[in-house]
Scaffold this motif. Structure first.
Motif, PDB file in Angstrom:
ATOM      1  N   TRP A  56       0.829  -1.208   0.000  1.00 31.88           N
ATOM      2  CA  TRP A  56       0.000   0.000   0.000  1.00 31.88           C
ATOM      3  C   TRP A  56       0.858   1.250   0.000  1.00 31.88           C
ATOM      4  N   GLY A  57       2.103   1.144   0.435  1.00 33.56           N
ATOM      5  CA  GLY A  57       2.961   2.325   0.464  1.00 33.56           C
ATOM      6  C   GLY A  57       2.615   3.231   1.623  1.00 33.56           C
ATOM      7  N   THR A  58       2.866   4.516   1.447  1.00 32.92           N
ATOM      8  CA  THR A  58       2.666   5.480   2.520  1.00 32.92           C
ATOM      9  C   THR A  58       1.250   6.042   2.520  1.00 32.92           C
ATOM     10  N   ASN A  59       0.855   6.529   3.674  1.00 28.40           N
ATOM     11  CA  ASN A  59      -0.434   7.202   3.822  1.00 28.40           C
ATOM     12  C   ASN A  59      -0.381   8.489   3.011  1.00 28.40           C
ATOM     13  N   ARG A  60      -1.243   8.616   2.029  1.00 25.70           N
ATOM     14  CA  ARG A  60      -1.231   9.786   1.140  1.00 25.70           C
ATOM     15  C   ARG A  60      -1.681  11.058   1.854  1.00 25.70           C
ATOM     16  N   LEU A  61      -2.278  10.910   3.038  1.00 20.16           N
ATOM     17  CA  LEU A  61      -2.682  12.086   3.820  1.00 20.16           C
ATOM     18  C   LEU A  61      -1.548  12.610   4.696  1.00 20.16           C
ATOM     19  N   GLY A  62      -0.518  11.812   4.893  1.00 20.61           N
ATOM     20  CA  GLY A  62       0.521  12.217   5.837  1.00 20.61           C
ATOM     21  C   GLY A  62      -0.076  12.263   7.236  1.00 20.61           C
ATOM     22  N   THR A  63       0.016  13.403   7.881  1.00 22.45           N
ATOM     23  CA  THR A  63      -0.566  13.569   9.219  1.00 22.45           C
ATOM     24  C   THR A  63      -1.933  14.245   9.178  1.00 22.45           C
ATOM     25  N   ALA A  64      -2.412  14.560   7.984  1.00 27.80           N
ATOM     26  CA  ALA A  64      -3.715  15.225   7.842  1.00 27.80           C
ATOM     27  C   ALA A  64      -4.845  14.234   8.085  1.00 27.80           C
ATOM     28  N   GLU A  65      -6.042  14.758   8.223  1.00 31.05           N
ATOM     29  CA  GLU A  65      -7.255  13.959   8.395  1.00 31.05           C
ATOM     30  C   GLU A  65      -8.339  14.527   7.491  1.00 31.05           C
ATOM     31  N   VAL A  66      -9.272  13.665   7.091  1.00 29.80           N
ATOM     32  CA  VAL A  66     -10.402  14.120   6.281  1.00 29.80           C
ATOM     33  C   VAL A  66     -11.656  13.989   7.137  1.00 29.80           C
ATOM     34  N   PHE A  67     -12.206  15.122   7.508  1.00 29.21           N
ATOM     35  CA  PHE A  67     -13.403  15.147   8.345  1.00 29.21           C
ATOM     36  C   PHE A  67     -14.642  14.844   7.504  1.00 29.21           C
ATOM     37  N   PRO A  68     -15.723  14.420   8.153  1.00 27.12           N
ATOM     38  CA  PRO A  68     -16.975  14.187   7.417  1.00 27.12           C
ATOM     39  C   PRO A  68     -17.380  15.415   6.602  1.00 27.12           C
ATOM     40  N   ARG A  69     -17.905  15.154   5.417  1.00 26.51           N
ATOM     41  CA  ARG A  69     -18.349  16.182   4.475  1.00 26.51           C
ATOM     42  C   ARG A  69     -17.194  17.002   3.887  1.00 26.51           C
ATOM     43  N   ARG A  70     -15.994  16.460   3.924  1.00 26.82           N
ATOM     44  CA  ARG A  70     -14.822  17.128   3.332  1.00 26.82           C
ATOM     45  C   ARG A  70     -14.230  16.245   2.237  1.00 26.82           C
ATOM     46  N   SER A  71     -13.457  16.863   1.360  1.00 26.25           N
ATOM     47  CA  SER A  71     -12.821  16.147   0.252  1.00 26.25           C
ATOM     48  C   SER A  71     -11.343  16.494   0.164  1.00 26.25           C
ATOM     49  N   VAL A  72     -10.604  15.600  -0.452  1.00 19.49           N
ATOM     50  CA  VAL A  72      -9.212  15.856  -0.820  1.00 19.49           C
ATOM     51  C   VAL A  72      -9.043  15.410  -2.269  1.00 19.49           C
ATOM     52  N   ARG A  73      -8.047  15.974  -2.923  1.00 18.65           N
ATOM     53  CA  ARG A  73      -7.795  15.629  -4.331  1.00 18.65           C
ATOM     54  C   ARG A  73      -6.394  15.056  -4.473  1.00 18.65           C
ATOM     55  N   PHE A  74      -6.295  14.121  -5.410  1.00 15.30           N
ATOM     56  CA  PHE A  74      -5.017  13.509  -5.736  1.00 15.30           C
ATOM     57  C   PHE A  74      -4.892  13.413  -7.246  1.00 15.30           C
ATOM     58  N   ARG A  75      -3.677  13.498  -7.720  1.00 16.66           N
ATOM     59  CA  ARG A  75      -3.398  13.227  -9.138  1.00 16.66           C
ATOM     60  C   ARG A  75      -2.621  11.925  -9.188  1.00 16.66           C
ATOM     61  N   LEU A  76      -3.225  10.906  -9.768  1.00 20.94           N
ATOM     62  CA  LEU A  76      -2.591   9.600  -9.862  1.00 20.94           C
ATOM     63  C   LEU A  76      -1.612   9.596 -11.029  1.00 20.94           C
ATOM     64  N   ALA A  77      -0.538   8.852 -10.867  1.00 17.44           N
ATOM     65  CA  ALA A  77       0.567   8.914 -11.824  1.00 17.44           C
ATOM     66  C   ALA A  77       0.292   8.196 -13.138  1.00 17.44           C
ATOM     67  N   ASN A  78      -0.498   7.139 -13.103  1.00 18.65           N
ATOM     68  CA  ASN A  78      -0.672   6.311 -14.296  1.00 18.65           C
ATOM     69  C   ASN A  78      -2.144   6.106 -14.635  1.00 18.65           C
ATOM     70  N   GLU A  79      -2.396   5.865 -15.898  1.00 21.54           N
ATOM     71  CA  GLU A  79      -3.752   5.599 -16.375  1.00 21.54           C
ATOM     72  C   GLU A  79      -4.014   4.100 -16.376  1.00 21.54           C
ATOM     73  N   VAL A  80      -3.938   3.508 -15.218  1.00 16.33           N
ATOM     74  CA  VAL A  80      -4.140   2.066 -15.046  1.00 16.33           C
ATOM     75  C   VAL A  80      -5.146   1.865 -13.924  1.00 16.33           C
ATOM     76  N   PRO A  81      -5.703   0.685 -13.782  1.00 13.78           N
ATOM     77  CA  PRO A  81      -6.597   0.439 -12.638  1.00 13.78           C
ATOM     78  C   PRO A  81      -5.843   0.588 -11.308  1.00 13.78           C
TER      79      PRO A  81
END
Length: 117
Positions: A56-81
């Motif tokens: 799974w690798g590292t936690n993509r949030l680091g030390t952050a948290e996502v509270f209810p009704r909140r969003s985060v965005r990521f850009r994935l490196a590859n166009e694969v499943p």
């Protein structure tokens, strides 16, 4: 030596080869993904990797948290499943496997697990 006809055929095919090159196909889909927490608990971990990766690798949030009704965005490196894993503050987890990121724009976390849209 190439015959004149073979040389002309090769020259005519060069534009087609350029279209099929990896550089020309570099961006077939949008790899930006939003992860939305629609659950009633805080999410402390988001992990993702291409399907088939055993770690799974590292936690993509680091030390952050996502509270209810909140969003985060990521850009994935590859166009694969991709496979996704989340961890709630309660240490409960859920996994979503083999997600075609070219067909979705969002991973939604609910109290019953994850789904895509």
């Amino acid at each position: 030596m190439f015959s004149r006809a073979a040389l002309l055929a090769l020259t005519a095919a060069l534009p087609l080869l350029a279209v099929a090159s990896p550089a020309a196909q570099a961006q077939r889909c949008d790899t930006n993904i939003r992860v939305t927490n629609e659950s009633s608990s805080i999410v402390t971990g988001i992990y993702y990797n291409p399907t088939g990766n055993r770690s799974w690798g590292t936690n993509r949030l680091g030390t952050a948290e996502v509270f209810p009704r909140r969003s985060v965005r990521f850009r994935l490196a590859n166009e694969v499943p991709y496979d996704f894993r989340i961890v709630w503050i309660t240490s409960a987890t859920d996994e979503l496997r083999n997600v075609d990121i070219c067909r979705i724009s969002e991973v939604v976390i609910t109290d019953r697990g994850m789904r895509v849209r």
